[in-house]
Motif scaffolding. Structure first.
Motif, PDB file in Angstrom:
ATOM      1  N   PHE A 152       0.830  -1.211   0.000  1.00 48.73           N
ATOM      2  CA  PHE A 152       0.000   0.000   0.000  1.00 48.73           C
ATOM      3  C   PHE A 152       0.857   1.251   0.000  1.00 48.73           C
ATOM      4  N   GLN A 153       2.195   1.066  -0.177  1.00 46.60           N
ATOM      5  CA  GLN A 153       3.047   2.208  -0.478  1.00 46.60           C
ATOM      6  C   GLN A 153       3.056   2.382  -1.991  1.00 46.60           C
ATOM      7  N   GLY A 154       4.008   3.174  -2.485  1.00 43.95           N
ATOM      8  CA  GLY A 154       4.218   3.256  -3.928  1.00 43.95           C
ATOM      9  C   GLY A 154       3.151   4.066  -4.621  1.00 43.95           C
ATOM     10  N   ASP A 155       2.968   3.746  -5.881  1.00 46.99           N
ATOM     11  CA  ASP A 155       2.132   4.587  -6.724  1.00 46.99           C
ATOM     12  C   ASP A 155       0.653   4.211  -6.602  1.00 46.99           C
ATOM     13  N   HIS A 156       0.133   4.279  -5.405  1.00 45.10           N
ATOM     14  CA  HIS A 156      -1.287   4.073  -5.140  1.00 45.10           C
ATOM     15  C   HIS A 156      -1.821   5.387  -4.577  1.00 45.10           C
ATOM     16  N   GLY A 157      -3.007   5.748  -4.966  1.00 46.60           N
ATOM     17  CA  GLY A 157      -3.633   6.941  -4.391  1.00 46.60           C
ATOM     18  C   GLY A 157      -2.664   8.113  -4.417  1.00 46.60           C
ATOM     19  N   ASP A 158      -2.599   8.873  -3.288  1.00 47.79           N
ATOM     20  CA  ASP A 158      -1.666  10.006  -3.259  1.00 47.79           C
ATOM     21  C   ASP A 158      -0.466   9.711  -2.359  1.00 47.79           C
ATOM     22  N   TYR A 159      -0.122   8.425  -2.216  1.00 50.16           N
ATOM     23  CA  TYR A 159       1.006   8.067  -1.336  1.00 50.16           C
ATOM     24  C   TYR A 159       2.271   8.831  -1.714  1.00 50.16           C
ATOM     25  N   ASN A 160       2.589   8.842  -3.029  1.00 50.14           N
ATOM     26  CA  ASN A 160       3.855   9.462  -3.440  1.00 50.14           C
ATOM     27  C   ASN A 160       3.884  10.964  -3.177  1.00 50.14           C
ATOM     28  N   LYS A 161       2.682  11.576  -3.193  1.00 52.22           N
ATOM     29  CA  LYS A 161       2.630  13.020  -2.978  1.00 52.22           C
ATOM     30  C   LYS A 161       3.180  13.382  -1.592  1.00 52.22           C
ATOM     31  N   PHE A 162       2.929  12.514  -0.621  1.00 51.26           N
ATOM     32  CA  PHE A 162       3.330  12.834   0.748  1.00 51.26           C
ATOM     33  C   PHE A 162       4.550  12.038   1.231  1.00 51.26           C
ATOM     34  N   ALA A 163       4.976  11.059   0.423  1.00 49.82           N
ATOM     35  CA  ALA A 163       6.097  10.218   0.878  1.00 49.82           C
ATOM     36  C   ALA A 163       7.380  11.049   0.941  1.00 49.82           C
ATOM     37  N   ALA A 164       8.169  10.805   1.974  1.00 51.20           N
ATOM     38  CA  ALA A 164       9.370  11.615   2.214  1.00 51.20           C
ATOM     39  C   ALA A 164      10.452  11.365   1.168  1.00 51.20           C
ATOM     40  N   LYS A 165      11.220  12.421   0.893  1.00 54.78           N
ATOM     41  CA  LYS A 165      12.312  12.339  -0.075  1.00 54.78           C
ATOM     42  C   LYS A 165      13.494  13.100   0.521  1.00 54.78           C
ATOM     43  N   MET A 166      14.680  12.525   0.480  1.00 50.67           N
ATOM     44  CA  MET A 166      15.836  13.208   1.077  1.00 50.67           C
ATOM     45  C   MET A 166      16.218  14.428   0.238  1.00 50.67           C
ATOM     46  N   THR A 167      16.517  15.527   0.930  1.00 56.26           N
ATOM     47  CA  THR A 167      16.970  16.727   0.213  1.00 56.26           C
ATOM     48  C   THR A 167      18.501  16.689   0.114  1.00 56.26           C
ATOM     49  N   LEU A 168      19.040  17.549  -0.757  1.00 54.65           N
ATOM     50  CA  LEU A 168      20.504  17.615  -0.866  1.00 54.65           C
ATOM     51  C   LEU A 168      21.127  18.151   0.421  1.00 54.65           C
ATOM     52  N   ASP A 169      20.384  19.027   1.132  1.00 62.12           N
ATOM     53  CA  ASP A 169      20.874  19.521   2.423  1.00 62.12           C
ATOM     54  C   ASP A 169      21.058  18.373   3.408  1.00 62.12           C
ATOM     55  N   THR A 170      20.029  17.522   3.465  1.00 64.00           N
ATOM     56  CA  THR A 170      20.128  16.380   4.387  1.00 64.00           C
ATOM     57  C   THR A 170      21.247  15.446   3.933  1.00 64.00           C
ATOM     58  N   ALA A 171      21.362  15.246   2.614  1.00 63.51           N
ATOM     59  CA  ALA A 171      22.438  14.383   2.096  1.00 63.51           C
ATOM     60  C   ALA A 171      23.803  14.931   2.527  1.00 63.51           C
ATOM     61  N   ALA A 172      23.944  16.270   2.504  1.00 62.82           N
ATOM     62  CA  ALA A 172      25.223  16.864   2.924  1.00 62.82           C
ATOM     63  C   ALA A 172      25.481  16.561   4.399  1.00 62.82           C
ATOM     64  N   ARG A 173      24.409  16.534   5.195  1.00 64.86           N
ATOM     65  CA  ARG A 173      24.590  16.215   6.619  1.00 64.86           C
ATOM     66  C   ARG A 173      24.907  14.725   6.813  1.00 64.86           C
ATOM     67  N   VAL A 174      24.373  13.888   5.917  1.00 60.55           N
ATOM     68  CA  VAL A 174      24.732  12.460   5.971  1.00 60.55           C
ATOM     69  C   VAL A 174      26.241  12.312   5.733  1.00 60.55           C
ATOM     70  N   VAL A 175      26.767  13.087   4.797  1.00 60.57           N
ATOM     71  CA  VAL A 175      28.201  13.011   4.503  1.00 60.57           C
ATOM     72  C   VAL A 175      28.998  13.453   5.736  1.00 60.57           C
ATOM     73  N   GLU A 176      28.561  14.548   6.360  1.00 57.96           N
ATOM     74  CA  GLU A 176      29.271  15.041   7.553  1.00 57.96           C
ATOM     75  C   GLU A 176      29.229  14.015   8.672  1.00 57.96           C
ATOM     76  N   TRP A 177      28.056  13.442   8.872  1.00 52.75           N
ATOM     77  CA  TRP A 177      27.881  12.443   9.928  1.00 52.75           C
ATOM     78  C   TRP A 177      28.793  11.239   9.670  1.00 52.75           C
ATOM     79  N   THR A 178      28.851  10.809   8.400  1.00 58.67           N
ATOM     80  CA  THR A 178      29.675   9.644   8.063  1.00 58.67           C
ATOM     81  C   THR A 178      31.161   9.981   8.261  1.00 58.67           C
ATOM     82  N   ARG A 179      31.535  11.203   7.886  1.00 55.35           N
ATOM     83  CA  ARG A 179      32.927  11.628   8.072  1.00 55.35           C
ATOM     84  C   ARG A 179      33.323  11.524   9.555  1.00 55.35           C
ATOM     85  N   GLU A 180      32.407  11.987  10.396  1.00 51.91           N
ATOM     86  CA  GLU A 180      32.683  11.932  11.839  1.00 51.91           C
ATOM     87  C   GLU A 180      32.805  10.465  12.308  1.00 51.91           C
TER      88      GLU A 180
END
Ligand code: SF4
Ligand code: SF4
Length: 473
Positions: free
Chosen positions: A112-140
């Protein structure tokens, strides 16, 4: 001296085997084919045993060397506990699974995830800002742990729906790894629809190790199980994509079966065998589909996505393909008998597959294996991302009691302690904690599929006997 509690044996009766016995020790991973006399000798061993003949002395020395005979049970239990401590705290390897998005371009029949109803409209997506913090976290993490190897697994949802983040993470983390002399591997778990040579070429310089693609049966079955929203099939497109990238990277095929699709797998295997890329498939392995629980549901199936008390999905990962590369997650929720059948059918066609015994301990038992959700929340494994209350931390380092409490629950996981003297503890560790959490309401209880391990050992025994026969001939 006494026989190890981790010995398993399979009599190789009949044919050329002459009553020999296959022995395996799941702790040392030793495998031997011995005469029945030697196997029986182990049963007679007592602490004060004195060998009666040179032959017996020699047999005991070999069995002891391979761990089939140990000094005493207490010492063996202590070694087991040390083994789990080493796994938990080992920092040679840092493993990070990133859910780049929870969106999906498929409308799977069982999800019931995926392309049903409006699931994708509200499903979370990582931003580049968050990705940059993932890199910092991994570096640490690199600077604290100094690992030798770093494994990045891109997962979702469908991870290739967020290519900017996928590329950014691979490129930036590669730089961090190279700077610190860490070996980096990238795994991608994808439904295969967007898997193009361009994607592979872009990730290849950054340690692309393996791509896992899901096929849910033969052409018609897959198209029924994993269509697009409009009902269009996806099988042909995925096969074409695999053909175009085979040879550029390791591809493994995973699949989900249920009672309506399992019989189509031999036809899928025949189809794959006929393809020009067959010999380039690194692994083919299947597991049961994970469904929403229903009262009539057979034991051994857990929900695709955890649901809240209101019955609404909690935005978890796609559990149909959880796990990266050679991850243990292929052990989750298997229907023992069908798994054995599919494993044998896969081997018959010459594909490499899981052996059903070397299945764990899975990454939930590793302190330095993390799953990161699209918002930067940390989880102990992909299977728990459906329940934000079980987040163990956050990449921004925020301190929250409830996350610390969840982390301490995972730190204390030791379901195997209820498994008494089961011989499979070193390779099972009490089973999948997500399944235990969902089915039994307690992640720290064993979720047992012992018969599947037993079937796996029988299969290993047959293989060993075949190898021995062909060597003799
Ligand atoms: S607990 Fe289950 S879902 Fe999580 S890593 Fe282990 S086998 Fe996979
Ligand atoms: S869960 Fe079952 S198979 Fe696994 S260690 Fe415990 S008793 Fe053995």
């Amino acid at each position: 001296m006494r026989a190890s509690m981790f010995n398993v044996r399979v009599p190789l009766d009949g044919g050329d085997s002459g009553g020999d016995v296959f022995l395996m020790n799941t702790f040392t991973d030793a495998q031997l084919i011995v005469s029945r006399d030697v196997a029986d000798l182990m049963d007679r061993i007592r602490e004060d045993h004195v060998p009666q003949t040179d032959e017996e002395r020699e047999a005991l020395a070999t069995l002891t060397e391979h761990g089939f005979i140990v000094r005493d049970r207490e010492g063996e239990r202590q070694k087991l506990e040390q083994y789990f401590r080493n796994i938990r705290h080992g920092h040679d390897q840092l493993r990070v699974t990133v859910l780049t998005t929870l969106q999906c371009n498929f409308a799977c029949d069982y999800c019931f995830q995926g392309d049903h109803g409006d699931y994708n409209k509200f499903a979370a997506k990582m931003t580049l800002d968050t990705a940059a913090r993932v890199v910092e976290w991994t570096r640490e993490r690199f600077d604290t742990l100094r690992p030798e190897t770093f494994v990045l697994t891109l997962f979702g949802g469908e991870p290739l729906l967020n290519l900017p983040v996928a590329y950014y993470l691979a490129e930036q983390l590669w730089k961090v790894s190279v700077d610190r002399g860490v070996r980096m591997h990238v795994n991608v778990i994808t439904n295969g629809l967007l898997l193009t040579p361009e994607v592979v070429d872009r990730l290849a310089p950054y340690g692309l190790n393996a791509v896992k693609v899901t096929l849910d049966g033969d052409h018609d079955t897959h198209n029924r199980m994993r269509p697009l929203r409009g009902g269009q099939g996806t099988f042909d497109k995925i096969i074409e994509n695999v053909r175009r990238v085979a040879g550029k990277c390791r591809i493994s095929i995973g699949g989900n079966f249920d009672e309506t699709s399992v019989d189509s797998y031999p036809a899928l295997l025949d189809f794959l065998r006929e393809q020009d890329f067959a010999d380039q498939l690194a692994r083919v392995a299947f597991k049961p589909v994970i469904r929403e629980p229903r009262p009539e549901q057979p034991k051994g199936i857990i929900p695709l996505t955890a649901v809240s008390t209101s019955g609404k999905p909690l935005n978890g990962t796609c559990m149909t393909s959880a796990g990266g590369g050679t991850s243990i997650c292929d052990q989750c929720n298997f229907l023992d008998e069908k798994m054995s059948f599919l494993r044998e059918e896969t081997k018959k066609r010459g594909f490499s597959t899981v052996d059903g015994v070397h299945m764990g301990p899975c990454e939930i038992h590793r302190e330095h294996a993390h799953t990161i959700g699209p918002d930067g929340a940390l989880y102990a494994c992909p299977g728990f991302t459906g329940d934000p209350k079980l987040s163990t931390g956050h990449i921004d380092g925020r301190k929250e009691d409830w996350r610390a409490h969840a982390a301490s629950r995972f730190e204390a996981l030791a379901a195997w302690q209820e498994c008494n003297d089961c011989a499979f503890i070193p390779v099972c560790a009490g089973g999948c904690s997500v399944a235990a959490h969902t089915e039994l309401g307690n992640m720290n209880r064993p979720n047992c599929h012992k018969s599947s391990f037993e079937a796996g050992v029988v299969s290993l025994a047959r293989d060993a006997a075949r190898r021995e026969t062909s060597t003799v001939n």
